[in-house]
Write a protein that holds these residues in place. Sequence first.
Motif, mmCIF file in Angstrom:
data_model
loop_
_atom_site.group_PDB
_atom_site.id
_atom_site.type_symbol
_atom_site.label_atom_id
_atom_site.label_comp_id
_atom_site.label_asym_id
_atom_site.label_seq_id
_atom_site.Cartn_x
_atom_site.Cartn_y
_atom_site.Cartn_z
ATOM 1 N N GLY A 100 0.796 -1.221 0.000
ATOM 2 C CA GLY A 100 0.000 0.000 0.000
ATOM 3 C C GLY A 100 0.828 1.270 0.000
ATOM 4 O O GLY A 100 0.291 2.369 -0.172
ATOM 5 N N TYR A 101 2.136 1.133 0.184
ATOM 6 C CA TYR A 101 2.989 2.324 0.302
ATOM 7 C C TYR A 101 2.964 3.182 -0.969
ATOM 8 O O TYR A 101 2.760 4.385 -0.904
ATOM 9 N N ASN A 102 3.220 2.555 -2.108
ATOM 10 C CA ASN A 102 3.341 3.329 -3.353
ATOM 11 C C ASN A 102 2.073 4.103 -3.704
ATOM 12 O O ASN A 102 2.143 5.272 -4.093
ATOM 13 N N GLU A 103 0.928 3.460 -3.515
ATOM 14 C CA GLU A 103 -0.344 4.127 -3.794
ATOM 15 C C GLU A 103 -0.497 5.358 -2.897
ATOM 16 O O GLU A 103 -0.864 6.437 -3.364
ATOM 17 N N THR A 104 -0.216 5.159 -1.600
ATOM 18 C CA THR A 104 -0.385 6.268 -0.665
ATOM 19 C C THR A 104 0.634 7.366 -0.943
ATOM 20 O O THR A 104 0.302 8.562 -0.907
ATOM 21 N N ALA A 105 1.864 6.984 -1.249
ATOM 22 C CA ALA A 105 2.893 7.994 -1.550
ATOM 23 C C ALA A 105 2.482 8.832 -2.757
ATOM 24 O O ALA A 105 2.619 10.064 -2.751
ATOM 25 N N GLY A 106 1.951 8.169 -3.775
ATOM 26 C CA GLY A 106 1.493 8.884 -4.968
ATOM 27 C C GLY A 106 0.347 9.837 -4.642
ATOM 28 O O GLY A 106 0.331 10.995 -5.097
ATOM 29 N N ARG A 107 -0.576 9.344 -3.834
ATOM 30 C CA ARG A 107 -1.723 10.156 -3.429
ATOM 31 C C ARG A 107 -1.272 11.367 -2.592
ATOM 32 O O ARG A 107 -1.791 12.472 -2.763
#
Lengths: 104, 104
Positions: free
Chosen positions: B25-32
């Motif tokens: 879930g890190y990459n999605e949240t970082a992008g968001r």
Amino acid sequence: MYANTPNPPYYAVIFSSIQTIDIKGYNETAGRMLELAARQPGFLGVESARETLGITVSYWKDLESIKSWKENSEHIIAQEKGKQQWYSSFKTRIALVERDYEMM
Amino acid sequence: MYANTPNPPYYAVIFSSIQTIDIKGYNETAGRMLELAARQPGFLGVESARETLGITVSYWKDLESIKSWKENSEHIIAQEKGKQQWYSSFKTRIALVERDYEMM
């Protein structure tokens, strides 16, 4: 891995760069500069990471110690090599760290 | 790639971190978060790189804009996830950029 900096205030030199494809000699010089910087008065530590963009943040006691390091004769030669050969671009920012917090 | 910051003074938030092995879930949240941060008043840009250590430097107009971003409700949830799951350690430093120079 983390720079073990004291309580603020202290200075950060944020050096962002993109390398050329001609990085011959870069690693040796980078290692040597780290060794030299660590012996400079006022050096507090360094952190760095590179993907396409590289970010190196070095930490210093005050502006005088940053100036002395910038004017170190061996470092001047390395800076010239950087501009001529290793970096296609870079940006340097000098910043006063006012506050920090951590989870360790 | 480089943050297109204005003439100093402005602020830098230097965020250094080491991730856990559980980065689901890190990459999605970082992008968001990047998307959200870019819409915040006072946001000036961001630069980041990760090897083992990750360094993300975000740039801001002033301390008020940093405070507003830190208190953004969606960002607070992401910060909690970071502490609980994604980061084994981190260090944040808030610094006033006094001077910059570049070769572009």
